[in-house]
Design a protein around this motif. Structure first.
Motif, PDB file in Angstrom:
ATOM      1  N   GLU A  39       0.833  -1.206   0.000  1.00 44.98           N
ATOM      2  CA  GLU A  39       0.000   0.000   0.000  1.00 44.98           C
ATOM      3  C   GLU A  39       0.872   1.262   0.000  1.00 44.98           C
ATOM      4  O   GLU A  39       0.602   2.214  -0.727  1.00 44.98           O
ATOM      5  CB  GLU A  39      -0.910   0.002   1.232  1.00 44.98           C
ATOM      6  N   ILE A  40       1.936   1.243   0.803  1.00 40.49           N
ATOM      7  CA  ILE A  40       2.849   2.392   0.844  1.00 40.49           C
ATOM      8  C   ILE A  40       3.613   2.505  -0.471  1.00 40.49           C
ATOM      9  O   ILE A  40       3.803   3.598  -1.016  1.00 40.49           O
ATOM     10  CB  ILE A  40       3.839   2.255   2.018  1.00 40.49           C
ATOM     11  N   ALA A  41       4.057   1.369  -1.022  1.00 43.49           N
ATOM     12  CA  ALA A  41       4.854   1.366  -2.252  1.00 43.49           C
ATOM     13  C   ALA A  41       4.079   1.933  -3.437  1.00 43.49           C
ATOM     14  O   ALA A  41       4.668   2.464  -4.378  1.00 43.49           O
ATOM     15  CB  ALA A  41       5.328  -0.053  -2.561  1.00 43.49           C
ATOM     16  N   ALA A  42       2.751   1.830  -3.402  1.00 39.00           N
ATOM     17  CA  ALA A  42       1.934   2.364  -4.493  1.00 39.00           C
ATOM     18  C   ALA A  42       2.083   3.873  -4.612  1.00 39.00           C
ATOM     19  O   ALA A  42       1.898   4.440  -5.691  1.00 39.00           O
ATOM     20  CB  ALA A  42       0.465   1.993  -4.268  1.00 39.00           C
ATOM     21  N   ARG A  48      11.801  -1.011  -2.521  1.00 38.01           N
ATOM     22  CA  ARG A  48      12.076  -2.326  -3.097  1.00 38.01           C
ATOM     23  C   ARG A  48      11.019  -3.329  -2.663  1.00 38.01           C
ATOM     24  O   ARG A  48      10.222  -3.065  -1.762  1.00 38.01           O
ATOM     25  CB  ARG A  48      13.463  -2.806  -2.653  1.00 38.01           C
ATOM     26  N   GLU A  49      11.057  -4.487  -3.257  1.00 41.44           N
ATOM     27  CA  GLU A  49      10.101  -5.524  -2.906  1.00 41.44           C
ATOM     28  C   GLU A  49      10.314  -5.973  -1.463  1.00 41.44           C
ATOM     29  O   GLU A  49      11.444  -6.129  -1.000  1.00 41.44           O
ATOM     30  CB  GLU A  49      10.257  -6.727  -3.848  1.00 41.44           C
ATOM     31  N   TYR A  50       9.226  -6.156  -0.764  1.00 44.63           N
ATOM     32  CA  TYR A  50       9.281  -6.497   0.656  1.00 44.63           C
ATOM     33  C   TYR A  50       9.779  -7.934   0.853  1.00 44.63           C
ATOM     34  O   TYR A  50       9.344  -8.853   0.156  1.00 44.63           O
ATOM     35  CB  TYR A  50       7.893  -6.336   1.285  1.00 44.63           C
ATOM     36  N   GLN A  51      10.722  -8.105   1.802  1.00 45.04           N
ATOM     37  CA  GLN A  51      11.231  -9.431   2.154  1.00 45.04           C
ATOM     38  C   GLN A  51      10.464  -9.923   3.380  1.00 45.04           C
ATOM     39  O   GLN A  51      10.633  -9.393   4.476  1.00 45.04           O
ATOM     40  CB  GLN A  51      12.725  -9.358   2.471  1.00 45.04           C
TER      41      GLN A  51
END
Length: 852
Positions: A39-42, A48-51
């Motif tokens: 949601e934040i990355a949008a 980066r992609e969440y691990q």
């Protein structure tokens, strides 16, 4: 403590994530951390992609990282983020429970523990305010005493070193051992195996002394590790990139954290970096000392290298003393010396040893022994010492590697590496220790806003490369260019050529071929011509010492005489101690006549010739001796007290006499502006050479628009000057403004004192549509701490003359309507009539017409 702007941004961005996480934990608890991240990355494409991570029970474990360089205030940020966590994700705990604060090294452990335990430390105050709860801080060996009521009534911080819980074999670690004391209150009694079984069923990764369903034997260990797992703590992980191994990750996950917040200067691909703080953010907020000056050391020995650093520290200390007299902020520059050996059995091994360095500093460089501290694994002279205390004497800290991490003191300015082993790792780790800015605020004194590195037997290019690596290690990858090589160890920043903007030069393309001139005071000669005002020829030549106010020299020297007698008494001892007596001891055999000659040489000033100086001193002493007969024949006893008074008398009366001469020129209408006189005018050059890392920008990042030149070094302006520049840059009546520099090649105003005034700003006003108006404003800004002092009063006096003479003067023929140009010199005090009142005064000046 007021947060810096980047710190407010970090807290706000973490808060946004925590709010999203709280929402998704209600709806999609298995993947809440991932959903909140997406949601934040949008709205933030750079993420980066969440691990994904899971705790010891296989549940979703939120884990985010804040990337902040060394010196960025990680501890303060952690206290604020803990408050946000307990207001959002862990709201039901009402600010109570357990927090694990995990650090990577012993030094960071000591510093963190000290800050959190000191109730007067702003980090402790910040945390208590953030969670609105009483705070208890625990070490590993103490936590067994914690009671259930303490867990339920306050926030408990357990500070740990990662290595103390991070081993493959845990049997010998006290953290995992069965314990007694109050900790047993958190577990069922040993006689209740059913309750132990229920606890093991609920928290499946608890360590157990017995877990045998067939026999019905169940017994949970009363260990610190099990207590932590039951509390599901929030985890603060300092230097998160160092916990990247599988073992470290499993250890932290096994604590069943509710959330893990990592802080790292150099995160890796396994860290979920939620917020990034750059080196520029810290530099903008005056948190760090840059550039780093790397000396081209020609020293052939470590002793010579130390001497260079000693000279640099001495110069910095002198500058710091001058700063203290105006700001009351004491800076004591400290030198960090990296040696090759520190062990007590390693001396005389051919390597540079800490005791060798200490001995050389004391015996050869006259450094007091109390000013030297050794920091090693065996000896810690700075343990428990507040290096920022004004009464602390430490100026040199000698170490090998004990200060590589965690330690920071903003008074550390100079790093000296005496290692000749060719290794570079330890040196690069020490560079971060000299970056922090005293008081988190620029001094606006160039030498005190930078840091310095000296290395033995290494080429400057090699050292520079190592220092750049060090900056990257400390999270300053955007400032690796802030490393300056210099031959003489003089402070320097990168040089830039600033050019006059074409849109402004094009406005002056008539008579003066695009050149911009500013007027200065000139004097009309008897033949009708003009010449530039000359301090010596027009003002000082009119000084006659016979006209000085000698009646004001009514000095009482009896106190100085008593003090000198006390100071120069000596004890003479007979055969028996009882026979000791005090005998007066003259400090000098100098006669009064010789003291007069000494005073003349000491007071000697280009302002006065030798003859005038001797006349002045003789007249003064004649009056002094009439007033102080007891001093006759004893002038040598009070000569230093006399010297101070004589110098002040000369300065005061010379200034008064030159001011009278200046006023006389004005009264006779000989003092005026005249630009046609080449000696009287100052030409603004089309380019100027400046030193700076970055161009001045508005607080919101917008570039400045109305500066006459295309580059204005940000670090050259103090806070008031920045505010004035921004005010000018946004005012519609300003065509351009010029940030004046100090130096013989820059615009200056000669007043009635010898030193010329270098005003801060020159402003060309405008009509609509960038049509130049016939008005130029010259501004000198003064901070609140300088309001009302003698220098400010003098500049106000000159400003009055400047305005009277310069309100109408023939200037550049821009067009027929601009043959008369008006000038005004304005002194703006930050503290005038209340905070911020200078803005109203400046706007009023810009918007009202000059008098004709």
């Amino acid at each position: 403590m007021q947060l810096k702007r980047y710190q407010e941004r970090v807290v706000a961005e973490v808060r946004t994530y925590l709010q999203a996480l709280s929402t998704h934990r209600t709806s999609t608890p298995k993947h809440a951390a991932q959903e909140a991240w997406d949601e934040i990355a949008a709205h933030r494409p750079g993420l980066r992609e969440y691990q994904r991570r899971k705790d010891g029970l296989g549940r979703d474990m939120p884990c985010v990282c804040v990337k902040v360089p060394t010196g960025g205030g990680k501890t303060l940020l952690a206290t604020q983020i803990l408050g946000e966590i307990h207001r959002t994700l862990l709201r039901e705990r009402n600010g109570t429970g357990l927090v694990l604060w995990i650090v990577p090294s012993d030094q960071i452990y000591k510093d963190t523990l000290r800050r959190l335990r000191d109730r007067r430390d702003f980090h402790r105050e910040s945390l208590e305010h953030a969670v609105s709860r009483r705070i208890e801080v625990w070490e590993k060996h103490e936590i067994a005493r914690i009671t259930p009521s303490q867990l339920a009534s306050c926030l408990n911080i357990l500070v740990l070193i990662l290595a103390s819980t991070n081993r493959e074999t845990k049997d010998q670690l006290r953290f995992f051992q069965d314990s007694g004391g109050s900790i047993v209150q958190h577990f069922p009694p040993e006689s209740a195996p059913a309750r132990h079984k229920a606890l093991l069923d609920r928290v499946t990764n608890l360590d157990a002394l017995a877990n045998d369903p067939e026999r019905g034997e169940f017994l949970v260990k009363t260990s610190v590790a099990n207590l932590v797992r039951l509390c599901e703590p929030c985890v603060i992980l300092d230097e998160g990139h160092k916990a990247a191994s599988d073992l470290a990750r499993r250890t932290i996950e096994g604590m069943n954290p509710a959330i893990v917040v990592e802080f790292s200067a150099t995160p890796n691909e396994r860290n979920n970096v939620l917020v990034r703080v750059s080196g520029k953010d810290l530099l903008d907020e005056q948190m760090i000392k840059l550039p780093i000056n790397v000396s081209h050391s020609s020293a052939k020995s470590w002793q010579e290298c130390l001497a260079l650093a000693h000279d640099r520290r001495k110069a910095l200390a002198t500058t710091a003393d001058k700063l203290y007299r105006t700001t009351q902020r004491r800076i004591r520059p400290i030198v960090l010396v990296q040696v090759e050996r520190t062990g007590k059995d390693q001396r005389d091994s051919g390597f540079v040893h800490s005791e060798d360095v200490k001995e050389h500093l004391v015996q050869r460089l006259a450094v007091p022994e109390s000013a030297i501290a050794i920091k090693s694994s065996e000896k810690d002279d700075i343990e428990g010492i507040d290096l920022l205390d004004e009464n602390c004497a430490i100026e040199w800290i000698v170490t090998k590697a004990a200060l590589q991490e965690g330690w920071d003191c903003p008074f550390a300015y100079i790093l000296v590496s005496l290692s000749n082993t060719g290794g570079k790792t330890s040196m690069t780790q020490l560079v971060g220790r000299i970056l922090r800015q005293p008081f988190a605020e620029k001094t606006h004194v160039g030498a005190l806003d930078e840091s310095y590195v000296y290395c033995l037997r290494k080429r400057a290019a090699e050292v520079t490369g190592q220092v750049k690596q060090a900056l990257e290690r400390e999270g300053y990858e955007d400032f690796v260019g802030a490393v300056v090589q210099h031959e003489d160890a003089a402070a320097a920043a990168p040089k830039k050529t600033a050019s006059m903007r074409p849109q402004f030069r094009g406005l002056y393309a008539r008579k003066f071929d695009g050149k911009v001139y500013l007027p200065r005071f000139c004097v009309r000669r008897p033949d009708g011509g003009f010449e530039a005002l000359d301090y010596f020829g027009h003002l000082l030549a009119k000084v006659d010492v016979a006209t000085f106010d000698f009646d004001a020299a009514d000095w009482d020297l009896s106190g100085a005489l008593r003090e000198s007698q006390d100071a120069f008494y000596r004890i003479t001892l007979g055969e028996e101690p009882a026979e000791a007596e005090l005998a007066p001891f003259a400090p000098s055999a100098d006669t009064d006549e010789r003291v007069v000659g000494w005073l003349v040489t000491q007071v000697a000033d280009p302002s006065l010739g030798h003859k005038q100086t001797r006349t002045l001193v003789t007249m003064l002493l004649d009056r002094v001796l009439r007033r102080n007969d007891a001093v006759r024949g004893k002038l040598a006893w009070v000569k230093f007290a006399l010297l101070d008074r004589v110098r002040a008398f000369v300065e005061r009366n010379v200034d008064a006499a030159t001011e009278r001469a200046f006023a006389s020129l004005h009264t006779e209408k000989r003092l005026q502006f005249f630009l046609e006189c080449r000696e009287c005018r100052f030409e603004l050059p089309p380019t100027v050479e400046v030193r700076g890392l970055r161009n001045l920008t508005h607080d919101d990042g917008r570039p400045i628009q109305r500066s006459l030149f295309d580059f204005v070094p940000d670090q050259e302006l103090n806070e008031l000057e920045r505010a004035v520049a921004f005010c000018l840059d946004e005012h519609p009546k300003v065509l351009w403004w010029y940030r004046n520099l100090v130096g013989p090649q820059n615009f200056a105003i000669q007043g009635f004192r010898r030193d010329r005034i270098f005003p801060d700003f020159v402003v060309q006003q405008q009509h609509k549509d960038r049509v130049p108006a016939a008005r130029v404003l010259v501004i000198e800004s003064k901070g609140a701490h300088l309001k009302g002092n003698a220098d400010t009063a003098y500049k106000r006096d000159v400003a009055d003359y400047f305005e009277q003479v310069g309100h109408r003067v023939t200037w550049q023929e821009l067009a027929k309507d601009f043959s008369d140009q008006q000038f005004r010199f304005q002194v703006l005090d930050e503290g005038d009539h209340g905070d911020g009142a200078w803005r109203d005064r400046l706007r009023k000046i810009l918007e009202s017409p000059f008098r004709s």
